[in-house]
Design a protein around this motif. Sequence first.
Motif, PDB file in Angstrom:
ATOM      1  N   ASN A 110       0.830  -1.206   0.000  1.00  0.00           N
ATOM      2  CA  ASN A 110       0.000   0.000   0.000  1.00  0.00           C
ATOM      3  C   ASN A 110       0.864   1.256   0.000  1.00  0.00           C
ATOM      4  O   ASN A 110       0.587   2.218  -0.723  1.00  0.00           O
ATOM      5  CB  ASN A 110      -0.912   0.027   1.227  1.00  0.00           C
ATOM      6  CG  ASN A 110      -2.109  -0.890   1.070  1.00  0.00           C
ATOM      7  OD1 ASN A 110      -2.374  -1.372  -0.029  1.00  0.00           O
ATOM      8  ND2 ASN A 110      -2.818  -1.121   2.159  1.00  0.00           N
ATOM      9  N   ASP A 142       5.031   6.006   5.688  1.00  0.00           N
ATOM     10  CA  ASP A 142       5.430   6.264   4.300  1.00  0.00           C
ATOM     11  C   ASP A 142       5.341   7.750   3.994  1.00  0.00           C
ATOM     12  O   ASP A 142       4.920   8.553   4.835  1.00  0.00           O
ATOM     13  CB  ASP A 142       4.558   5.453   3.321  1.00  0.00           C
ATOM     14  CG  ASP A 142       3.092   5.829   3.394  1.00  0.00           C
ATOM     15  OD1 ASP A 142       2.246   4.917   3.470  1.00  0.00           O
ATOM     16  OD2 ASP A 142       2.774   7.057   3.399  1.00  0.00           O
ATOM     17  N   VAL A 153     -10.927   2.358   5.346  1.00  0.00           N
ATOM     18  CA  VAL A 153      -9.823   1.602   4.735  1.00  0.00           C
ATOM     19  C   VAL A 153      -9.764   0.155   5.181  1.00  0.00           C
ATOM     20  O   VAL A 153      -9.259  -0.696   4.454  1.00  0.00           O
ATOM     21  CB  VAL A 153      -8.450   2.284   4.954  1.00  0.00           C
ATOM     22  CG1 VAL A 153      -8.375   3.597   4.205  1.00  0.00           C
ATOM     23  CG2 VAL A 153      -8.130   2.444   6.425  1.00  0.00           C
ATOM     24  N   THR A 197     -11.722   0.139  -1.860  1.00  0.00           N
ATOM     25  CA  THR A 197     -10.472   0.464  -2.538  1.00  0.00           C
ATOM     26  C   THR A 197     -10.627   1.732  -3.342  1.00  0.00           C
ATOM     27  O   THR A 197     -11.730   2.084  -3.774  1.00  0.00           O
ATOM     28  CB  THR A 197     -10.025  -0.697  -3.460  1.00  0.00           C
ATOM     29  OG1 THR A 197      -8.784  -0.356  -4.055  1.00  0.00           O
ATOM     30  CG2 THR A 197     -11.049  -0.983  -4.545  1.00  0.00           C
ATOM     31  N   THR A 198      -9.516   2.461  -3.514  1.00  0.00           N
ATOM     32  CA  THR A 198      -9.535   3.637  -4.378  1.00  0.00           C
ATOM     33  C   THR A 198      -8.703   3.354  -5.618  1.00  0.00           C
ATOM     34  O   THR A 198      -8.420   4.246  -6.396  1.00  0.00           O
ATOM     35  CB  THR A 198      -8.945   4.857  -3.639  1.00  0.00           C
ATOM     36  OG1 THR A 198      -7.646   4.503  -3.176  1.00  0.00           O
ATOM     37  CG2 THR A 198      -9.819   5.274  -2.485  1.00  0.00           C
ATOM     38  N   LYS A 199      -8.287   2.073  -5.719  1.00  0.00           N
ATOM     39  CA  LYS A 199      -7.394   1.725  -6.821  1.00  0.00           C
ATOM     40  C   LYS A 199      -8.161   1.008  -7.911  1.00  0.00           C
ATOM     41  O   LYS A 199      -9.073   0.219  -7.634  1.00  0.00           O
ATOM     42  CB  LYS A 199      -6.260   0.821  -6.309  1.00  0.00           C
ATOM     43  CG  LYS A 199      -5.401   1.542  -5.289  1.00  0.00           C
ATOM     44  CD  LYS A 199      -4.552   0.575  -4.508  1.00  0.00           C
ATOM     45  CE  LYS A 199      -4.008   1.275  -3.266  1.00  0.00           C
ATOM     46  NZ  LYS A 199      -3.388   0.329  -2.355  1.00  0.00           N
ATOM     47  N   THR A 210      -8.456  -4.880  -4.861  1.00  0.00           N
ATOM     48  CA  THR A 210      -9.584  -5.703  -4.430  1.00  0.00           C
ATOM     49  C   THR A 210     -10.193  -5.100  -3.170  1.00  0.00           C
ATOM     50  O   THR A 210     -11.296  -5.454  -2.776  1.00  0.00           O
ATOM     51  CB  THR A 210      -9.141  -7.137  -4.089  1.00  0.00           C
ATOM     52  OG1 THR A 210      -8.246  -7.087  -2.978  1.00  0.00           O
ATOM     53  CG2 THR A 210      -8.471  -7.796  -5.265  1.00  0.00           C
ATOM     54  N   GLY A 211      -9.424  -4.243  -2.500  1.00  0.00           N
ATOM     55  CA  GLY A 211      -9.914  -3.671  -1.253  1.00  0.00           C
ATOM     56  C   GLY A 211      -9.902  -4.673  -0.114  1.00  0.00           C
ATOM     57  O   GLY A 211     -10.530  -4.481   0.919  1.00  0.00           O
ATOM     58  N   LEU A 212      -9.159  -5.774  -0.310  1.00  0.00           N
ATOM     59  CA  LEU A 212      -9.128  -6.795   0.737  1.00  0.00           C
ATOM     60  C   LEU A 212      -7.857  -6.737   1.582  1.00  0.00           C
ATOM     61  O   LEU A 212      -7.790  -7.299   2.666  1.00  0.00           O
ATOM     62  CB  LEU A 212      -9.259  -8.192   0.109  1.00  0.00           C
ATOM     63  CG  LEU A 212     -10.676  -8.595  -0.283  1.00  0.00           C
ATOM     64  CD1 LEU A 212     -10.664  -9.913  -1.050  1.00  0.00           C
ATOM     65  CD2 LEU A 212     -11.560  -8.702   0.952  1.00  0.00           C
ATOM     66  N   GLY A 213      -6.811  -6.068   1.083  1.00  0.00           N
ATOM     67  CA  GLY A 213      -5.493  -6.062   1.756  1.00  0.00           C
ATOM     68  C   GLY A 213      -5.583  -5.731   3.226  1.00  0.00           C
ATOM     69  O   GLY A 213      -5.191  -6.514   4.090  1.00  0.00           O
ATOM     70  N   LEU A 214      -6.111  -4.549   3.543  1.00  0.00           N
ATOM     71  CA  LEU A 214      -6.159  -4.118   4.937  1.00  0.00           C
ATOM     72  C   LEU A 214      -7.208  -4.884   5.729  1.00  0.00           C
ATOM     73  O   LEU A 214      -7.024  -5.153   6.910  1.00  0.00           O
ATOM     74  CB  LEU A 214      -6.430  -2.614   5.010  1.00  0.00           C
ATOM     75  CG  LEU A 214      -5.240  -1.719   4.647  1.00  0.00           C
ATOM     76  CD1 LEU A 214      -5.639  -0.250   4.695  1.00  0.00           C
ATOM     77  CD2 LEU A 214      -4.045  -1.976   5.553  1.00  0.00           C
TER      78      LEU A 214
HETATM   79  N1  LIG Z   1      -0.221   3.906   2.782  1.00  0.00           N
HETATM   80  C1  LIG Z   1      -1.366   4.388   2.269  1.00  0.00           C
HETATM   81  N2  LIG Z   1      -1.421   5.650   1.788  1.00  0.00           N
HETATM   82  C2  LIG Z   1      -2.565   6.101   1.283  1.00  0.00           C
HETATM   83  N3  LIG Z   1      -3.685   5.402   1.182  1.00  0.00           N
HETATM   84  C3  LIG Z   1      -3.712   4.154   1.614  1.00  0.00           C
HETATM   85  C4  LIG Z   1      -2.557   3.569   2.181  1.00  0.00           C
HETATM   86  N4  LIG Z   1      -2.854   2.312   2.565  1.00  0.00           N
HETATM   87  C5  LIG Z   1      -4.140   2.086   2.234  1.00  0.00           C
HETATM   88  N5  LIG Z   1      -4.651   3.193   1.678  1.00  0.00           N
HETATM   89  C6  LIG Z   1      -6.021   3.327   1.226  1.00  0.00           C
HETATM   90  O1  LIG Z   1      -6.803   2.293   1.751  1.00  0.00           O
HETATM   91  C7  LIG Z   1      -7.463   1.581   0.699  1.00  0.00           C
HETATM   92  C8  LIG Z   1      -7.648   0.183   1.099  1.00  0.00           C
HETATM   93  O2  LIG Z   1      -6.407  -0.468   1.159  1.00  0.00           O
HETATM   94  P1  LIG Z   1      -6.341  -2.015   0.947  1.00  0.00           P
HETATM   95  O3  LIG Z   1      -4.958  -2.491   1.055  1.00  0.00           O
HETATM   96  O4  LIG Z   1      -7.269  -2.613   1.933  1.00  0.00           O
HETATM   97  O5  LIG Z   1      -6.862  -2.302  -0.508  1.00  0.00           O
HETATM   98  P2  LIG Z   1      -6.152  -1.926  -1.871  1.00  0.00           P
HETATM   99  O6  LIG Z   1      -4.767  -1.606  -1.641  1.00  0.00           O
HETATM  100  O7  LIG Z   1      -6.956  -0.871  -2.501  1.00  0.00           O
HETATM  101  O8  LIG Z   1      -6.290  -3.276  -2.715  1.00  0.00           O
HETATM  102  P3  LIG Z   1      -5.460  -4.635  -2.547  1.00  0.00           P
HETATM  103  O9  LIG Z   1      -6.373  -5.527  -1.839  1.00  0.00           O
HETATM  104  O10 LIG Z   1      -5.173  -5.055  -3.912  1.00  0.00           O
HETATM  105  O11 LIG Z   1      -4.264  -4.334  -1.763  1.00  0.00           O
HETATM  106  C9  LIG Z   1      -6.553   1.776  -0.515  1.00  0.00           C
HETATM  107  O12 LIG Z   1      -7.249   1.630  -1.707  1.00  0.00           O
HETATM  108  C10 LIG Z   1      -6.084   3.206  -0.289  1.00  0.00           C
HETATM  109  O13 LIG Z   1      -7.037   4.141  -0.728  1.00  0.00           O
END
Ligand SMILES: Nc1ncnc2c1ncn2[C@@H]1O[C@H](COP(=O)(O)OP(=O)(O)OP(=O)(O)O)[C@@H](O)[C@H]1O
Lengths: 578, 120
Positions: A475, A507, A520, A526-528, A532-536
């Motif tokens: 992220n 960061d 988040v 997700t904003t990407k 997938t919005g599953l990472g966090l």
């Molecule tokens: N270090 C960061 N700086 C800014 N925004 C962040 C950061 N970490 C997370 N976010 C925000 O939180 C959202 C959710 O993060 P998350 O990791 O859960 O999903 P993702 O990164 O969008 O998708 P993926 O599951 O593929 O990692 C991100 O889309 C982003 O908008």
Amino acid sequence: MNPVDLLGKIIEISHSNLDLSSRLSAILNIISQDMQFEEVLVYTLDKDKRLTCRFMNPKSILFKMLNQYRCHVGEGIIGSVAQKRTPQYFSIKDISPRFGCLFYPELDGLLENYRTFSFLPLADDSYIYGVLVLCSVSKESLQGPERILLSILSREIGGILRSFELLLSSKKRISELAMLSELGKVLISNVEPHELIKNIALIIAKSLNATFVTIKLEYVLLKLDSQRFTYGIIDSSIQDYIEQLEQSAVKLLRPASLRNSALDQFEGTFKFTLYSAPIASKNRVLGTITICGEKTTQPHILEEDGQYIINTIANYISSGLENTLLNTRLRDVVRELTDAQKRLIEQEKFRSLGEMTANIAHEIKNPLVIIGGFTKRLAKRTHHEPTEDKYINIILKEVDRLETILNEILNYVRESPSLADECNISDFLDEILYLLSTDNSWEQIEIAKDFDPTLPAIPCDSQQLKQVFINILMNAHEAMQGRGKITITTKLVSYNNQPFLSVSLTDTGGGISPGILDNVFNPFFTTKEKGTGLGLAISHKIIANHHGHIDVENILGKGVTFTVYLPLKNNSTKEEFL
Amino acid sequence: MKNLRVLVVDDEENIRLLFKEELEDEGYAVEIASNGLEALEKLKNSNFDIVVMDIKMPGMDGIQTLNAIKNTNKDQPVILCSAYGEFKQDFSSWVSDGYVVKSADTRELKQTIKNILHLQ
Ligand SMILES: Nc1ncnc2c1ncn2[C@@H]1O[C@H](COP(=O)(O)OP(=O)(O)OP(=O)(O)O)[C@@H](O)[C@H]1O
Ligand SMILES: [Mg+2]
């Protein structure tokens, strides 16, 4: 007997194999008879610079009396002859000679019977061994030739005393060396430390003929059952003296001794001499060795130079002991490591066994569901004979039983998360960072590490935990678009009065806009474009399963800090692994 | 009442058949798919009230399919179904609407569907 025959006879005796006192009394007897001296006595010089009347001709009357008193060098006639090393001759007309330190009336009375007294030093060129005393009833005075013969005889007797002393000290040296070589053998042997120390005590006690030898360890590298190793029996009345002596030996860093003379209350009961020396190596005191020599009629080997001997022994065993202690520690560590490795292999085996079992169970489950499912349908659909119903029910019951077994197996072997891994968080993070750094896209990202090196290992499921940190780091990487700085800090913190380990990852990706900060951790948020919005969400779940939690600190325009808190191993349920 | 539509996704033919017949007995209109891609295809072309899906499937597995379904339509109810009991606690499955351990006894499955669809 003419003087030459006399001398020949004496030389013959002195070269014989008889023991010292037999030889001397034979010689003194011959002198007495052949030269008409009623008294022929030998005083010998002791280590304490005092003279004792030890040998006599068999008919001597004075010996019994003179033997009871000792005189210092320089004191009385005997003392002065020993000091000046020149003979002195008296006749009763000259003087009533004062033999030693005292005038004794009984002696004075007896001395009146004698007419001449001769005192000759028993010496060689460098050393005095004693004094020869001759008294005669009949002789008025001694003539020149007689004096010359006596001085030759005194040289011969001196020679006997000297070779006896040499023999004694070389015997002592030999037994000392024998002991040291025994010790050496033990010290390089591969026995366990407590065996080694026991053996040391035994060898020393045997070779010094000591009442007991006790070794106390001060510095303990090892888990030994006992701190004290004793050969022989310690009389309970001197227990305290031993401890005092040991303490002063350690404090002074040199041998200490306790002579029986200092302990008047033991006079007559148990006479002993105690020596204690520190066993020191590289300025570190490993322990003390204490030797007890009982006072007997025979002069004990320890009597004269006990301090020297015990110090030699202590020096000798210290480095050997140190080596053994270190070796043993090393061996223990190696054994612990081997054990740990074995355990790991076992766990690994178990894990793959578990996986295999799970797979098999899973493969069986589907056919079983099908059999059972359709049997149920069969049971519902048609009319059956009673026996058919009975059979169907048997099948269903058995399917049920098998399902229960399979569920148990599947639940047992694949519980999550398994906190079986012991993970050192610094190494763990380094490993992840290394993994990421192999990817080109991380080239422009600077990583600053501030790891607390004292952090203990924590129980975790390392596979899952790895996923958490990779999610957070990915992220950050995405937020900084591959260019920036990530600061990782680990430390020990307290949360609800419980010790936690914290890992902060900061960061420089500009932060999260306040409107979405609350979302988040939500699944699918997700904003990407390709996120997938599953990472966090997954990370949050994993950390919760570890009984920890994740915090976000957001500085808009700058960056985000994600802090992961993980509980330290609970002390009460702590498993002693290593 | 129009029949509620259920999509059963499982790579095992007889499981599909069993679930289809059991659910049809309950009055649902059941369609089947033998893998994740086929399921996504069917979902694209028509609406289903609920999806019942196996987790362990070759190729695209149940979790991946679940994520793909939810990405397209967050509100599509999905029930995961597996021989593994422990997936109930697994992070990857808790985004599904329900979780059922596969069993010859289909009552739990039927009840879970009813609960999610707010029937009875
Ligand atoms: N270090 C960061 N700086 C800014 N925004 C962040 C950061 N970490 C997370 N976010 C925000 O939180 C959202 C959710 O993060 P998350 O990791 O859960 O999903 P993702 O990164 O969008 O998708 P993926 O599951 O593929 O990692 C991100 O889309 C982003 O908008
Ligand atoms: Mg992410």
